[in-house]
Every structure is written in structure tokens, then in C-alpha cells.
Design a protein around this motif. Structure first.
Motif, PDB file in Angstrom:
ATOM      1  N   VAL A  52       1.017  -1.208   0.021  1.00  0.00           N
ATOM      2  CA  VAL A  52       0.061  -0.102  -0.002  1.00  0.00           C
ATOM      3  C   VAL A  52       0.936   1.333   0.052  1.00  0.00           C
ATOM      4  O   VAL A  52       1.594   1.447   0.833  1.00  0.00           O
ATOM      5  N   THR A  53       0.539   2.143  -0.956  1.00  0.00           N
ATOM      6  CA  THR A  53       1.293   3.178  -1.055  1.00  0.00           C
ATOM      7  C   THR A  53       0.207   4.484  -0.484  1.00  0.00           C
ATOM      8  O   THR A  53      -0.831   4.644  -1.169  1.00  0.00           O
ATOM      9  N   PRO A  54       0.791   5.019   0.755  1.00  0.00           N
ATOM     10  CA  PRO A  54      -0.121   6.272   1.163  1.00  0.00           C
ATOM     11  C   PRO A  54      -0.453   7.410   0.010  1.00  0.00           C
ATOM     12  O   PRO A  54       0.352   7.701  -0.773  1.00  0.00           O
ATOM     13  N   GLY A  55      -1.522   7.942   0.317  1.00  0.00           N
ATOM     14  CA  GLY A  55      -1.803   9.179  -0.500  1.00  0.00           C
ATOM     15  C   GLY A  55      -3.091   9.768   0.011  1.00  0.00           C
ATOM     16  O   GLY A  55      -3.803   9.403   0.983  1.00  0.00           O
ATOM     17  N   PRO A  56      -3.279  10.894  -0.739  1.00  0.00           N
ATOM     18  CA  PRO A  56      -4.483  11.626  -0.060  1.00  0.00           C
ATOM     19  C   PRO A  56      -5.873  10.813  -0.004  1.00  0.00           C
ATOM     20  O   PRO A  56      -6.219  10.038  -0.846  1.00  0.00           O
ATOM     21  N   PRO A  60      -9.036   9.031  -5.843  1.00  0.00           N
ATOM     22  CA  PRO A  60      -9.289   7.725  -6.092  1.00  0.00           C
ATOM     23  C   PRO A  60      -8.189   7.021  -5.990  1.00  0.00           C
ATOM     24  O   PRO A  60      -6.784   7.347  -5.891  1.00  0.00           O
ATOM     25  N   THR A  61      -8.319   5.550  -5.919  1.00  0.00           N
ATOM     26  CA  THR A  61      -7.086   4.674  -5.691  1.00  0.00           C
ATOM     27  C   THR A  61      -6.444   4.240  -7.022  1.00  0.00           C
ATOM     28  O   THR A  61      -7.339   3.909  -7.946  1.00  0.00           O
ATOM     29  N   ALA A  62      -5.213   4.139  -7.110  1.00  0.00           N
ATOM     30  CA  ALA A  62      -4.772   3.364  -8.155  1.00  0.00           C
ATOM     31  C   ALA A  62      -4.309   2.165  -7.728  1.00  0.00           C
ATOM     32  O   ALA A  62      -3.744   1.947  -6.738  1.00  0.00           O
ATOM     33  N   GLY A  69       6.341 -13.151 -13.675  1.00  0.00           N
ATOM     34  CA  GLY A  69       7.596 -13.207 -12.938  1.00  0.00           C
ATOM     35  C   GLY A  69       7.808 -12.009 -12.165  1.00  0.00           C
ATOM     36  O   GLY A  69       8.774 -12.045 -11.458  1.00  0.00           O
ATOM     37  N   GLY A  70       7.103 -11.254 -12.205  1.00  0.00           N
ATOM     38  CA  GLY A  70       7.453  -9.875 -11.229  1.00  0.00           C
ATOM     39  C   GLY A  70       6.436 -10.125 -10.162  1.00  0.00           C
ATOM     40  O   GLY A  70       5.824 -11.074  -9.430  1.00  0.00           O
ATOM     41  N   SER A  71       6.274  -8.940  -9.320  1.00  0.00           N
ATOM     42  CA  SER A  71       5.678  -8.777  -8.073  1.00  0.00           C
ATOM     43  C   SER A  71       5.351  -7.395  -7.911  1.00  0.00           C
ATOM     44  O   SER A  71       5.502  -6.648  -8.644  1.00  0.00           O
ATOM     45  N   ALA A  72       4.671  -7.061  -6.735  1.00  0.00           N
ATOM     46  CA  ALA A  72       4.318  -5.895  -6.533  1.00  0.00           C
ATOM     47  C   ALA A  72       5.447  -4.817  -6.289  1.00  0.00           C
ATOM     48  O   ALA A  72       5.017  -3.459  -6.459  1.00  0.00           O
ATOM     49  N   THR A  73       6.633  -5.244  -6.028  1.00  0.00           N
ATOM     50  CA  THR A  73       7.583  -4.427  -5.823  1.00  0.00           C
ATOM     51  C   THR A  73       8.107  -3.722  -7.317  1.00  0.00           C
ATOM     52  O   THR A  73       8.783  -2.858  -7.295  1.00  0.00           O
ATOM     53  N   ASN A  74       7.656  -4.321  -8.414  1.00  0.00           N
ATOM     54  CA  ASN A  74       7.889  -3.733  -9.618  1.00  0.00           C
ATOM     55  C   ASN A  74       7.273  -2.328  -9.609  1.00  0.00           C
ATOM     56  O   ASN A  74       7.642  -1.709 -10.822  1.00  0.00           O
ATOM     57  N   TRP A  75       6.586  -1.901  -8.871  1.00  0.00           N
ATOM     58  CA  TRP A  75       5.898  -0.376  -8.980  1.00  0.00           C
ATOM     59  C   TRP A  75       6.315   0.695  -7.952  1.00  0.00           C
ATOM     60  O   TRP A  75       5.829   1.475  -7.751  1.00  0.00           O
ATOM     61  N   THR A  76       7.309   0.096  -7.011  1.00  0.00           N
ATOM     62  CA  THR A  76       7.750   0.872  -5.998  1.00  0.00           C
ATOM     63  C   THR A  76       7.888   2.251  -6.336  1.00  0.00           C
ATOM     64  O   THR A  76       7.503   3.273  -5.722  1.00  0.00           O
ATOM     65  N   ASP A  77       8.651   2.590  -7.252  1.00  0.00           N
ATOM     66  CA  ASP A  77       9.162   3.929  -7.888  1.00  0.00           C
ATOM     67  C   ASP A  77       8.095   4.774  -8.405  1.00  0.00           C
ATOM     68  O   ASP A  77       7.832   6.099  -8.012  1.00  0.00           O
ATOM     69  N   LEU A  78       7.331   4.127  -9.505  1.00  0.00           N
ATOM     70  CA  LEU A  78       6.232   4.739 -10.080  1.00  0.00           C
ATOM     71  C   LEU A  78       5.302   5.152  -9.026  1.00  0.00           C
ATOM     72  O   LEU A  78       4.498   6.278  -8.909  1.00  0.00           O
ATOM     73  N   ALA A  79       4.840   4.107  -7.994  1.00  0.00           N
ATOM     74  CA  ALA A  79       3.811   4.488  -6.904  1.00  0.00           C
ATOM     75  C   ALA A  79       4.349   5.603  -6.122  1.00  0.00           C
ATOM     76  O   ALA A  79       3.368   6.264  -5.646  1.00  0.00           O
ATOM     77  N   ALA A  80       5.528   5.793  -5.860  1.00  0.00           N
ATOM     78  CA  ALA A  80       6.265   6.864  -5.094  1.00  0.00           C
ATOM     79  C   ALA A  80       5.854   8.040  -5.768  1.00  0.00           C
ATOM     80  O   ALA A  80       5.444   9.257  -5.356  1.00  0.00           O
ATOM     81  N   GLN A  81       6.054   8.304  -7.247  1.00  0.00           N
ATOM     82  CA  GLN A  81       6.022   9.637  -7.856  1.00  0.00           C
ATOM     83  C   GLN A  81       4.620   9.851  -8.017  1.00  0.00           C
ATOM     84  O   GLN A  81       4.083  11.071  -7.758  1.00  0.00           O
ATOM     85  N   LEU A  82       3.648   8.929  -7.866  1.00  0.00           N
ATOM     86  CA  LEU A  82       2.067   9.281  -7.930  1.00  0.00           C
ATOM     87  C   LEU A  82       1.347   9.447  -6.517  1.00  0.00           C
ATOM     88  O   LEU A  82       0.399   9.928  -6.546  1.00  0.00           O
ATOM     89  N   SER A  83       2.068   9.227  -5.471  1.00  0.00           N
ATOM     90  CA  SER A  83       1.680   9.266  -4.336  1.00  0.00           C
ATOM     91  C   SER A  83       1.143  10.555  -3.764  1.00  0.00           C
ATOM     92  O   SER A  83       0.302  10.513  -2.857  1.00  0.00           O
ATOM     93  N   SER A  84       1.517  11.636  -3.964  1.00  0.00           N
ATOM     94  CA  SER A  84       1.099  12.838  -3.698  1.00  0.00           C
ATOM     95  C   SER A  84      -0.240  13.256  -4.312  1.00  0.00           C
ATOM     96  O   SER A  84      -1.097  13.967  -3.854  1.00  0.00           O
ATOM     97  N   ARG A  85      -0.549  12.312  -5.310  1.00  0.00           N
ATOM     98  CA  ARG A  85      -1.995  12.500  -6.060  1.00  0.00           C
ATOM     99  C   ARG A  85      -2.955  11.594  -5.615  1.00  0.00           C
ATOM    100  O   ARG A  85      -4.222  11.582  -5.577  1.00  0.00           O
ATOM    101  N   VAL A  86      -2.668  10.294  -5.627  1.00  0.00           N
ATOM    102  CA  VAL A  86      -3.478   8.970  -5.204  1.00  0.00           C
ATOM    103  C   VAL A  86      -2.608   8.180  -4.430  1.00  0.00           C
ATOM    104  O   VAL A  86      -1.592   7.891  -4.139  1.00  0.00           O
TER     105      VAL A  86
END
Length: 332
Positions: A52-56, A60-62, A69-86
Motif C-alpha cells: 500500500v502506497t499512502p496518498g490523499p 481515487p485509488t490506483a 515473473g514480477g511482483s508488487a515491488t515492480n511498482w515501488t518507484d512509480l507509485a512513489a511518484q504518484l503518491s502525492s496525488r493518489v
């Protein structure tokens, strides 16, 4: 901040519309941050491990869906970039990451899509921004087509659309491409398992990134730890093998059930992102994908591989925000 240029190219009959990037000021990408904390959660009768990435709270939730072969960790950096919005929820699909599959799960694309749709519906947060990479993109296309009420916008990063002529010559180790094929893959997997984990991580990174030099040592260490963890999970290899077969089968269905027929049914505003140096699903599929989805626009990134959200997270974030801003103003 990632400042990779955007290729605008030319397409015709009909033309592809290219996405404008947001002018929003984003924080510098910090690839030293660890993955977001994880937890097991049951939603809609589906139990998955999520990050879970915290956000406002009023946004809306992303929801982020990883690839084969991946996992939820593939989104760490993009989710961080968007966390100020969602706020964000990155899922481990059944049998991947830390999600132990339920008995009888068949690992088809349809089964994965049903699990994601049920999980989203159970969240009770209204329509979500759905983002999927590779196999996760194919799954997300199915969810968006079959459950339009669940989707606010759709972002597809190198979605695994049918590509029956993979370019093995571009791969640093072609064994990685055939390790999970039926019949012949088992012996290849055994040989790969004997390769030191650090070497296996490097092989994987060379497969999915255009430039491995962009990957910091912290991310390589995290990938090595995931490799070691999966080696202890009795379900991991069968889930990967059967999901690979399920993906290939989705490419070979009759035209009436093809992903190319599915695409025109997607009604959500859609951003399609592709790297020019994608070794797994050729960028030649990008214009067709964007043309077939009625409200899609395209972003093609030079010097970028199969996981643009990991290789160029700031640029992808600006494109996603550009879509959201245009949707909010009725200009998409």
C-alpha cells in the motif's frame, strides 16, 4: 529526475494520438527507498499480498498489476511518484510474490483477471486507476473490457498483446525466454537454477531493461532477495510455468476471442506506454494497440525496455498525470 525524450513518430489510418506530459513538479526519483510495506488482504473473496502506497484520502485509488515473473515491488518507484496525488495498491497476483494461490486456481489470463476484478470490487473504493505491465497489462485489458464500472483510467506498460514472433536474438540469454515453455522448459529451468543468484538477477535485468546501468545496487539486492524467497515457495515455479502457458494460450485463441477483439471494448481513457528497446513484446505492437482502444493515446520512450515504469518512472508518472489532468478537464 528522469528526462527521457518522447518519440512522436508518424502513424496513419487512423493516426495515433500521442499523450502530452504533465507539467506537474514531481519529487526526484529516489531508487534507494525500499518497497512499500506489504500485508495479506482478502477482498471480494480473493486473498492477495499487497503493498500500500499512502496518498490523499479523498483521491481515487490506483491499483498496480505486475507482469510475468514480477511482483508488487515492480511498482515501488512509480507509485512513489504518484503518491502525492493518489493512494496506491500494488498486488502480488496469485502464485507470485507472497500471494499463495488458492487451491484449484488455473493461472489462465481469464482467471487472473477475475481475481483482480473481484479484489478491486471488494475494496469498495469506486472506480480505480488501473495500471498493468506486460502480463499484468493483458490482465488489465480483460478487467477493463469486462468490468468497465470498476475502471476510471487504464495505463498499459508494454502489455503482453499477441506477439507470435518474439525476437530471441535480442535477448542476452535466450534460455530465459524458453524456460517456461511446455515440455522443453523444465530442463532449462533446472540448469538456470544452478546459476548463482547474482548472475540470474543480472540476466533478468538485461532482459527487461534497455540499460542495466540505471538499476542501483539496492534494487539488484532486492531482486536477489526475491529470487531466494521464491526458491523456498513450493507454489512459485508451478505458478510461473502455468501462467506462461496461460498467456501463450490467450494468444492462440480464435480471432473472435483474441485480445485484439477485446481492445475495442475498452471504454476507459487509456494510456499505452512502450519502450523502443523492449526485448519481450516488440514496440511494433504499440501503434496497433493504441489504435484499437477507442480512447487510447500512446507514449513511446527511446532507450527503454520492457518495464518503463521501473526504468523511467518520472517520465511515466508525468504521462499518467497528463492523462488524469486531461480526463478531469474533459479533453481526453
Amino acid at each position: 529526475m528522469d528526462t527521457g525524450r518522447v518519440s512522436t513518430g508518424t502513424e496513419s489510418r487512423p493516426p495515433v494520438t500521442y499523450v502530452p506530459l504533465s507539467d506537474a513538479v514531481l519529487p526526484a526519483v529516489d531508487m534507494s527507498i525500499p518497497p512499500w510495506p506489504g500485508e495479506d488482504r482478502t477482498s471480494g473473496g480473493v486473498r492477495m499480498h499487497i503493498r500500500v502506497t499512502p496518498g490523499p484520502e479523498d483521491a481515487p485509488t490506483a491499483v498496480y498489476v505486475h507482469g510475468l515473473g514480477g511482483s508488487a515491488t515492480n511498482w515501488t518507484d512509480l507509485a512513489a511518484q504518484l503518491s502525492s496525488r493518489v493512494p496506491g495498491i500494488s498486488v502480488d497476483l496469485p502464485g507470485f510474490g507472497r500471494s499463495e494461490p488458492q487451491p484449484g486456481f488455473d493461472y489462465s489470463i481469464a482467471a487472473h483477471a477475475d481475481a483482480v476484478a473481484r479484489f478491486i470490487r471488494g475494496l469498495g473504493v469506486g472506480p480505480v486507476h488501473l495500471l498493468g505491465n506486460s502480463m499484468g497489462g493483458a490482465i488489465s485489458m480483460n478487467v477493463a473490457a469486462d468490468h468497465p464500472d470498476l475502471i476510471r483510467t487504464l495505463t498499459l506498460v508494454s502489455p503482453a498483446v499477441p506477439d507470435l514472433r518474439p525476437r530471441f536474438s535480442r535477448m542476452s540469454d535466450p534460455r530465459l525466454a524458453i524456460a517456461y515453455l511446455p515440455l522443453i522448459g523444465a530442463s532449462v529451468r533446472r540448469r538456470l537454477a544452478a546459476v548463482p543468484v547474482e548472475q540470474r538477477v543480472l540476466q533478468l535485468l538485461r532482459l527487461v531493461f534497455a540499460d542495466v546501468a540505471r538499476v542501483p545496487q539496492s534494487r539488484k539486492d532486492e531482486a536477489a532477495a526475491e529470487f531466494a524467497e521464491r526458491a523456498r515457495q513450493v507454489w512459485a515455479n508451478p505458478a510461473l510455468a502455468r501462467s506462461t502457458i496461460g498467456l501463450f494460450r490467450s494468444w492462440l485463441v480464435p480471432r473472435s476471442r483474441s485480445m485484439w477483439t477485446l481492445a475495442p471494448r475498452i471504454t476507459a481513457p487509456t494510456l499505452v506506454v512502450w519502450g523502443t528497446d523492449d526485448k519481450l513484446v516488440t514496440v511494433r505492437k504499440a501503434p496497433r494497440t493504441a489504435r484499437l482502444i477507442p480512447r487510447a493515446r500512446l507514449l513511446v520512450l527511446p532507450r527503454t525496455g520492457h518495464v518503463a515504469q521501473m526504468e523511467r518512472p518520472a517520465t511515466v508518472a508525468r504521462a499518467v498525470l497528463g492523462m488524469w489532468e486531461q480526463v478531469d478537464t474533459g479533453n481526453w
